[in-house]
Design a protein around this motif. Structure first.
Motif, short mmCIF file in Angstrom:
data_model
loop_
_atom_site.label_atom_id
_atom_site.label_comp_id
_atom_site.label_asym_id
_atom_site.label_seq_id
_atom_site.Cartn_x
_atom_site.Cartn_y
_atom_site.Cartn_z
N GLU A 82 -10.71 31.69 -21.53
CA GLU A 82 -9.69 30.78 -21.00
C GLU A 82 -9.25 29.77 -22.07
N ILE A 83 -10.22 29.18 -22.77
CA ILE A 83 -9.92 28.15 -23.78
C ILE A 83 -9.19 28.77 -24.97
N LYS A 85 -7.36 31.35 -25.12
CA LYS A 85 -5.99 31.73 -24.77
C LYS A 85 -5.03 30.52 -24.80
N GLN A 86 -5.59 29.32 -24.63
CA GLN A 86 -4.77 28.11 -24.71
C GLN A 86 -4.58 27.66 -26.17
N ILE A 87 -5.66 27.74 -26.95
CA ILE A 87 -5.62 27.19 -28.31
C ILE A 87 -4.95 28.13 -29.30
N GLU A 112 -0.14 18.47 -30.09
CA GLU A 112 -0.62 19.16 -28.89
C GLU A 112 -2.03 19.69 -29.10
N TRP A 113 -2.29 20.20 -30.31
CA TRP A 113 -3.61 20.76 -30.63
C TRP A 113 -4.69 19.69 -30.54
N LEU A 116 -5.29 18.71 -26.81
CA LEU A 116 -5.98 19.77 -26.08
C LEU A 116 -7.42 19.91 -26.56
#
Length: 403
Positions: A82-83, A85-87, A112-113, A116
Motif C-alpha cells: 500500500e505504501i 504504491k503511494q510513494i 508532496e514526498w 507523505l
C-alpha cells in the motif's frame, strides 16, 4: 567632542589586539569559504542515484508481488504494498522532472514526498528516517528528522510557486544568502558576539596609557563612555567586512540566491498532518530580523563591558562577565526545558538569533513564547538599564575614568 571621537576611533582601529581579531575572523571566513563550504553535504540533498535506487527496489518488490496469491501473507507485506504504491509514482515523477530539468515540477513532487514520507515514518517502527539523523547518540533524532522533513516540505512547496530561477544549489541551500541563513542558525552569532566582547574588553582600561592626553579633553566621563560605545559599535560593524567578501566568493561559486527565497518559521499551533508545522517568511525578512537581534546583542555586550570597566577596572572581570552573559543559556539549556520554566523571560535565551527568528528554539525547548519582538524588548530593556547605571556611576567622582 568630535576631537575625542577621532582620538578613540584611531585608538580602536590601531589597537594590535583588535587588528588581530579582524585578521583571525578574516582567516576563519576564507578557510570556511574555500575548505568547508565546498564540502557541505546536507542530509536532505538532491541525489538522483539515491532516489532511483529506492524507486527501483520498491518497484521490483511491487512487480514481484503482482499477480501472486496474497492470502496468508503477513499484514506488514500488505502495508508495504500500500505504501510503496503511494510513494513510487512520486519518486518516478521526481526522476522524470530531473531528467527534463523541470525544477518546479521536481519541487512540487518533492514537497508532496516529504509530507507523505513524514506522515508514514513519524512514530512508526516499521519505517525510519535517514540514518544520518541518528549519529552522535542523538536521543531526539526522530524529532529532529520530523522537524527537518516538514521544513523541507514547505520549502519545496514555496519553490514550486517561485517566480525566480531555481537550481540544485537553491534546493540544497548552497547559495550565498542561504549559507548566511544556515550560519545564523548555527554558531556564527556566538562567534561575532565573542569578537565584540574581545574588541571592547580594554576600551576603558587602555586609557591608563594616555592619562595626560585624555585629561586635555574638556568632556565629562559619561560622554566619553557614550563615545566609546559608539566607536565600539562601529568596530563591531567592521566585523561584517570579511564576511561580506566571503559570501561574495560563495556567490560566485554557487550563486547569490534571492531575498524572496523561503525561510520557514516553526508554528507550534498548526496541525502537522493537515497544515504542516511551519509558516513561511522570506529569506530577506529572516536576515533583517536576525541582524537586528544580533546588533542589539552587540549593544548589550559593549555596555556591559563599559559598566564593568568603570566598576572593577579589570579586563579579566570584563571577560568573565561577558562570557557569563553570552553562554549563560548553557546553565539551563536542555530539551523541552521551556515546558517547565519561563525561559522566554531570560535575555540569555535569545543568543542564538537565527534559531529565535526561525523559531527552531521554540521546538527545541517546547516553548511557544520565545519571540523576536519579546527578545528585542528584553535586550533593549537590559541595555537601557546598563546604560543608565553606567551614566549614574560615571557621575560619581569616585569612579572617574582618569584619576
Amino acid at each position: 567632542m568630535f576631537s575625542y571621537f577621532k582620538f578613540e576611533f584611531k585608538q580602536f582601529f590601531t589597537n594590535k589586539k583588535n587588528i588581530a581579531i579582524y585578521f583571525l575572523l578574516a582567516f576563519a571566513t576564507f578557510f570556511y569559504v574555500f575548505k568547508i563550504a565546498p564540502t557541505y553535504n546536507p542530509i536532505e540533498n538532491v541525489d538522483y542515484d539515491e532516489i532511483e535506487a529506492r524507486y527501483l527496489t520498491r518497484q521490483e518488490f511491487l512487480d514481484h508481488m503482482e499477480g501472486q496469491d496474497l492470502i496468508g501473507l503477513h499484514p506488514s507485506v500488505f502495508y508495504a504494498i500500500e505504501i510503496f504504491k503511494q510513494i513510487n509514482p512520486i519518486d518516478k515523477g521526481r526522476l522524470d522532472a530531473l531528467d527534463e530539468g523541470n525544477f518546479k515540477k521536481y519541487a512540487d513532487l518533492t514537497s508532496e514526498w516529504y509530507f507523505l514520507t513524514n506522515s508514514i515514518t513519524y512514530r512508526n517502527e516499521a519505517f525510519s528516517y535517514n540514518s544520518r539523523y541518528f549519529t552522535k547518540n542523538n536521543k531526539h533524532a526522530e524529532d529532529d528528522a520530523f522537524y527537518a522533513y516538514l521544513d523541507h516540505a514547505v520549502r519545496y512547496d514555496a519553490y514550486s510557486k517561485a517566480d525566480y530561477e531555481l537550481s540544485l544549489e537553491v534546493f540544497e541551500q548552497r547559495t550565498a544568502l542561504q549559507t548566511f541563513e544556515r550560519l545564523l542558525n548555527g554558531v556564527l552569532p556566538i562567534i561575532l558576539i565573542v569578537c565584540v566582547l574581545l574588541l571592547s574588553i580594554d576600551i576603558v582600561k587602555k586609557d591608563q596609557r594616555h592619562p595626560s592626553i585624555l585629561k586635555g579633553f574638556p568632556i565629562s566621563d559619561w560622554k566619553k563612555l557614550l563615545v566609546k560605545m559608539f566607536v565600539a559599535l562601529l568596530g563591531s560593524v567592521v566585523l561584517f567586512v570579511p564576511l561580506i567578501v566571503g559570501f561574495f566568493i560563495i556567490g560566485l561559486q554557487s550563486g547569490f540566491g534571492n531575498f524572496n527565497l523561503p525561510s520557514p518559521m516553526y508554528a507550534a499551533h498548526l496541525d502537522w498532518r493537515k497544515d504542516g508545522k511551519f509558516e513561511m517568511m522570506t529569506l530577506g525578512t529572516f536576515l533583517v530580523q536576525s541582524l537586528t537581534l544580533l546588533f542589539t546583542w552587540f549593544i548589550v555586550i559593549i555596555n556591559v563591558v563599559l559598566l564593568c570597566s568603570i566598576i572593577f577596572r579589570n579586563e579579566m572581570v570584563n571577560f568573565a562577565v561577558g562570557l557569563l552573559l553570552i553562554f549563560g543559556e548553557n546553565f539551563y539549556a536542555s530539551r523541552y526545558v521551556g515546558y517547565f520554566w519561563d525561559i522566554q523571560n531570560y535575555p540569555t535565551s535569545y543568543i542564538q538569533v537565527g534559531q529565535i527568528i526561525s523559531k527552531r528554539r521554540n521546538f527545541y525547548y517546547m516553548n511557544n513564547d520565545l519571540d523576536f519582538t519579546l527578545g528585542l524588548q528584553l535586550l533593549f530593556g537590559l541595555a537601557g538599564v546598563v546604560i543608565f547605571l553606567m551614566i549614574l556611576i560615571a557621575l560619581n567622582r569616585r569612579y572617574k575614568l582618569i584619576k
